[in-house]
Write a protein that holds these residues in place. Structure first.
Motif, PDB file in Angstrom:
ATOM      1  N   TYR A 151       0.849  -1.178   0.000  1.00 50.47           N
ATOM      2  CA  TYR A 151       0.000   0.000   0.000  1.00 50.47           C
ATOM      3  C   TYR A 151       0.894   1.241   0.000  1.00 50.47           C
ATOM      4  O   TYR A 151       2.038   1.194   0.465  1.00 50.47           O
ATOM      5  CB  TYR A 151      -0.886   0.035   1.252  1.00 50.47           C
ATOM      6  CG  TYR A 151      -1.983  -0.988   1.292  1.00 50.47           C
ATOM      7  CD1 TYR A 151      -3.023  -0.950   0.363  1.00 50.47           C
ATOM      8  CD2 TYR A 151      -2.005  -1.976   2.271  1.00 50.47           C
ATOM      9  CE1 TYR A 151      -4.047  -1.875   0.410  1.00 50.47           C
ATOM     10  CE2 TYR A 151      -3.038  -2.916   2.329  1.00 50.47           C
ATOM     11  CZ  TYR A 151      -4.046  -2.858   1.390  1.00 50.47           C
ATOM     12  OH  TYR A 151      -5.059  -3.774   1.437  1.00 50.47           O
ATOM     13  N   VAL A 153       2.665   4.314   1.316  1.00 54.22           N
ATOM     14  CA  VAL A 153       3.050   4.826   2.640  1.00 54.22           C
ATOM     15  C   VAL A 153       4.112   5.905   2.430  1.00 54.22           C
ATOM     16  O   VAL A 153       5.177   5.600   1.889  1.00 54.22           O
ATOM     17  CB  VAL A 153       3.599   3.715   3.561  1.00 54.22           C
ATOM     18  CG1 VAL A 153       4.026   4.311   4.901  1.00 54.22           C
ATOM     19  CG2 VAL A 153       2.581   2.604   3.765  1.00 54.22           C
ATOM     20  N   ASP A 155       0.216   7.576   2.855  1.00 54.75           N
ATOM     21  CA  ASP A 155      -0.917   7.376   1.955  1.00 54.75           C
ATOM     22  C   ASP A 155      -1.145   8.567   1.026  1.00 54.75           C
ATOM     23  O   ASP A 155      -1.629   8.387  -0.094  1.00 54.75           O
ATOM     24  CB  ASP A 155      -2.185   7.045   2.740  1.00 54.75           C
ATOM     25  CG  ASP A 155      -2.436   7.985   3.910  1.00 54.75           C
ATOM     26  OD1 ASP A 155      -1.799   9.055   3.968  1.00 54.75           O
ATOM     27  OD2 ASP A 155      -3.277   7.646   4.769  1.00 54.75           O
ATOM     28  N   ILE A 379      -8.561   7.642  12.854  1.00 58.40           N
ATOM     29  CA  ILE A 379      -7.323   7.578  12.081  1.00 58.40           C
ATOM     30  C   ILE A 379      -6.197   8.423  12.685  1.00 58.40           C
ATOM     31  O   ILE A 379      -5.068   8.366  12.204  1.00 58.40           O
ATOM     32  CB  ILE A 379      -7.556   8.008  10.608  1.00 58.40           C
ATOM     33  CG1 ILE A 379      -8.004   9.474  10.520  1.00 58.40           C
ATOM     34  CG2 ILE A 379      -8.582   7.108   9.941  1.00 58.40           C
ATOM     35  CD1 ILE A 379      -8.093   9.999   9.097  1.00 58.40           C
ATOM     36  N   THR A 380      -6.495   9.205  13.710  1.00 59.48           N
ATOM     37  CA  THR A 380      -5.452  10.018  14.345  1.00 59.48           C
ATOM     38  C   THR A 380      -5.872  10.347  15.774  1.00 59.48           C
ATOM     39  O   THR A 380      -7.067  10.479  16.073  1.00 59.48           O
ATOM     40  CB  THR A 380      -5.202  11.326  13.566  1.00 59.48           C
ATOM     41  OG1 THR A 380      -4.252  12.137  14.282  1.00 59.48           O
ATOM     42  CG2 THR A 380      -6.474  12.117  13.363  1.00 59.48           C
ATOM     43  N   ALA A 394      -8.361  10.827   3.577  1.00 62.05           N
ATOM     44  CA  ALA A 394      -9.257   9.946   4.333  1.00 62.05           C
ATOM     45  C   ALA A 394     -10.644   9.883   3.693  1.00 62.05           C
ATOM     46  O   ALA A 394     -11.224   8.798   3.545  1.00 62.05           O
ATOM     47  CB  ALA A 394      -9.351  10.432   5.776  1.00 62.05           C
ATOM     48  N   ASN A 402      -9.112   4.387   5.349  1.00 62.07           N
ATOM     49  CA  ASN A 402      -7.954   5.272   5.194  1.00 62.07           C
ATOM     50  C   ASN A 402      -6.651   4.493   5.087  1.00 62.07           C
ATOM     51  O   ASN A 402      -5.722   4.909   4.391  1.00 62.07           O
ATOM     52  CB  ASN A 402      -7.879   6.238   6.370  1.00 62.07           C
ATOM     53  CG  ASN A 402      -6.748   7.226   6.239  1.00 62.07           C
ATOM     54  OD1 ASN A 402      -6.759   8.080   5.358  1.00 62.07           O
ATOM     55  ND2 ASN A 402      -5.749   7.103   7.106  1.00 62.07           N
ATOM     56  N   HIS A 403      -6.574   3.332   5.745  1.00 62.29           N
ATOM     57  CA  HIS A 403      -5.332   2.547   5.714  1.00 62.29           C
ATOM     58  C   HIS A 403      -5.038   1.994   4.322  1.00 62.29           C
ATOM     59  O   HIS A 403      -3.931   1.525   4.069  1.00 62.29           O
ATOM     60  CB  HIS A 403      -5.401   1.403   6.722  1.00 62.29           C
ATOM     61  CG  HIS A 403      -6.481   0.409   6.435  1.00 62.29           C
ATOM     62  ND1 HIS A 403      -7.814   0.681   6.638  1.00 62.29           N
ATOM     63  CD2 HIS A 403      -6.422  -0.865   5.954  1.00 62.29           C
ATOM     64  CE1 HIS A 403      -8.538  -0.378   6.305  1.00 62.29           C
ATOM     65  NE2 HIS A 403      -7.714  -1.330   5.886  1.00 62.29           N
ATOM     66  N   THR A 404      -6.027   2.025   3.420  1.00 68.15           N
ATOM     67  CA  THR A 404      -5.810   1.573   2.036  1.00 68.15           C
ATOM     68  C   THR A 404      -5.797   2.742   1.062  1.00 68.15           C
ATOM     69  O   THR A 404      -5.856   2.536  -0.149  1.00 68.15           O
ATOM     70  CB  THR A 404      -6.901   0.583   1.609  1.00 68.15           C
ATOM     71  OG1 THR A 404      -8.158   1.278   1.514  1.00 68.15           O
ATOM     72  CG2 THR A 404      -7.014  -0.563   2.593  1.00 68.15           C
TER      73      THR A 404
END
Length: 560
Positions: A151, A153, A155, A379-380, A394, A402-404
């Protein structure tokens, strides 16, 4: 400009074709599909080739950065096999960083000395010497990106890719004179994704709300006309109209002072503009830029500007509004036109680190801030301090994913290589050639029309929007224009060109432009096609002049 007849619109055993009023509701890009069908039927009846000058997809590609991409792919596969290799099942490992920069240098030294090899050598030197990258980290990012095994990084954008694209934008959109500070970049799936993400995040974060008013630099790329009026946005729009002023009957497509002064109205929350324009295809003149800068700094420091600068590389010395108004401007850029890569879907959103959007978020009422902290709290740990551009990232994945988030690694790599290709071309040979392709085709179009082409250093020549009403009013007269308006529909010209000549153009009215205008893409056909399009247009104007003269019209002596 022949009138529609029942025979034109209805064939035996077929349903009646859509009416002109129905067709006018379509986006020009959807109407184009109707025109293609008409043109295809036309060319079947004679020895001709359909000329589709509607869409702006260029018919050239940048080869060297693509070759570099595939060459890196060979190196990356070798690196993967170094780690773990099972050739019998087609399986290998993931590239590793230690010593990878040295191995890439060795790989390039063992390769044929062609343009792609030289680009990669120069890119390594540029990254290491000019941008002070750690060699192994830089090369590992390139290698891992082409493999596409992770993914993104960070993002929002890969670290080295962002730095290189920042340099590219400074060179191509800021004329090597960027403002102080840094622009944060969000790599996106082309300019269309950028527009989608921007509209959504502005609304979600309360920076725009239903019922608010935005201004559009008109005419403008059609999605900017349609998106604000969708139910989920429900925005009011005010047009900042480009001038009807002409030079030898050809529109200048610039913003009069009176139109820019509309932006003094505090009810207008944002100004959306394409610069250089589409369909007008000219950059905003410096006098207008200066007035807009003064207006924002003295009267509207709260005004948000979105500038879509995809055509900036086609004007020498182009300088984005983001260079002069960095605090107020969201910048959208797509690589599609300059590098011939619409299929790659490559674009960026740029927002200066010091900007009015983050300030507005910090000033929001407690209830609104609480809702946003709840939205982004997963997410934070500090959602209240999350920058607008990171909220866009996001929001692009409905926050929960969001992680993707982020543009795929191979896409970011190709974007990086396109940027390096430009940065490492000190003579701008590629850019100058692309500009010359469009300019030569524009000259051929006007030669076919039999009309002089006024000089304009701000013209991209990527498109040419022909305002037939303006030309006819100046060179033939008001009586002829009145006759045409009484006896024809504005869509007649594009349907007649498709039906009789197999030529597909887009109606300028679909961009909010003059009703009797047509946009010609100068990017997507062979060079010799444009003289033919010009002759076909001239032929249709002459047919309509003959029709007018039979009805008693008198042609000016100079046109006999």
């Amino acid at each position: 400009m022949t009138e529609h007849t029942s025979q034109d619109s209805v064939s035996a055993g077929e349903q009646e074709s859509p009416s002109d009023s129905e067709l006018r509701r379509l986006s020009p890009f959807e109407l184009k599909d109707e025109l293609i069908q008409v043109a295809d039927e036309a060319v079947k009846t004679r020895a001709a080739v359909m000329l589709n000058a509607g869409r702006g997809n260029p018919n050239w590609i940048a080869t060297t950065p693509r070759e570099a991409f595939f060459l890196l792919g060979q190196f990356a596969l070798a690196e993967s096999r170094r780690v773990w290799n099972e050739p019998g099942v087609g399986l290998s490992g993931m590239p590793r960083s230690p010593g990878i920069a040295r191995r890439l240098h060795d790989f390039l030294n063992a390769s044929d000395d062609d343009a792609a090899v030289q680009l990669l050598r120069d890119a390594l030197d540029y990254g290491e010497s000019t941008l002070r990258f750690n060699p192994d980290r830089f090369v590992w990012e390139l290698t891992d990106a082409v493999i596409g095994d992770n993914y993104p990084v960070p993002d929002r954008m890969l670290v080295h890719a962002e730095r290189i694209v920042q340099e590219y934008l400074a060179r191509e959109l800021f004329a090597d004179r960027p403002p102080p500070g840094r622009f944060d970049l969000f790599a996106v799936e082309g300019g269309t994704a950028a527009m989608t993400y921007i509209f959504r995040s502005l609304m979600v974060n309360g920076l725009l709300q239903k019922g608010d008013t935005i201004a559009l630099g008109a005419p403008i790329f059609t999605p900017y006309l349609g998106i604000p009026h969708l139910e989920e946005f429900s925005l009011h729009t005010v047009d900042i109209q480009q001038s009807a002023q002409t030079k030898d009957g050809v529109r200048t497509w610039q913003y009069p002072d009176a139109e820019l002064r509309k932006l003094e109205d505090p009810r207008i929350k944002a100004f959306f503009v394409v610069n250089p324009s589409n369909p007008g295809a000219v950059a905003i003149q410096q006098e207008s830029v200066d007035r807009l800068v003064e207006l924002v700094r003295t009267r509207r420091p709260d005004l948000l500007i979105l500038t879509d600068d995809v055509y900036g590389t086609f004007v020498n010395g182009f300088r984005s509004l983001a260079a002069d108004l960095p605090r107020n401007t969201l910048l959208v850029y797509s690589y599609s036109k300059h590098f011939g890569c619409t299929g790659w879907r490559l674009g960026v959103v740029a927002l200066h680190e010091d900007n009015i959007l983050d300030e507005a978020l910090a000033r929001q009422p407690p209830a609104r801030r609480a809702r946003m902290e709840e939205r982004y709290g997963s997410i934070t740990l500090n959602p209240g301090k999350l920058k607008f551009i990171d909220r866009m990232v996001a929001d692009s994945r409905a926050v929960a994913l969001n992680h993707t988030a982020g543009l795929s690694l191979p896409q970011q790599l190709q974007m990086t290589l396109f940027s390096l290709f430009s940065l490492l071309d000190p003579g701008d040979f590629y850019k100058k050639r692309c500009q010359r392709i469009c300019q030569d085709r524009l000259k051929a179009l006007f030669e076919g029309l039999g009309v002089p082409l006024p000089e304009d250093p701000l013209r991209t020549a990527y498109y040419q929007t022909l305002d037939l009403e303006a030309w006819c009013r100046e060179h033939i007269g008001e009586d002829f224009v009145r006759f045409v308006e009484e006896h024809h529909d504005p869509l007649d010209i594009i349907f007649t060109l498709a039906r009789r000549h197999g030529v597909v153009l887009l109606n300028g009215s679909g961009f909010g432009g003059p009703p009797w205008s047509a946009r010609v893409s100068l990017a997507n056909l062979e060079d010799d096609a444009y003289a033919r399009i010009g002759r076909d247009l001239q032929d249709e104007v002459r047919r309509t002049i003959d029709e007018w003269m039979k009805a008693g019209g008198v042609l000016p002596p100079e046109l006999h």
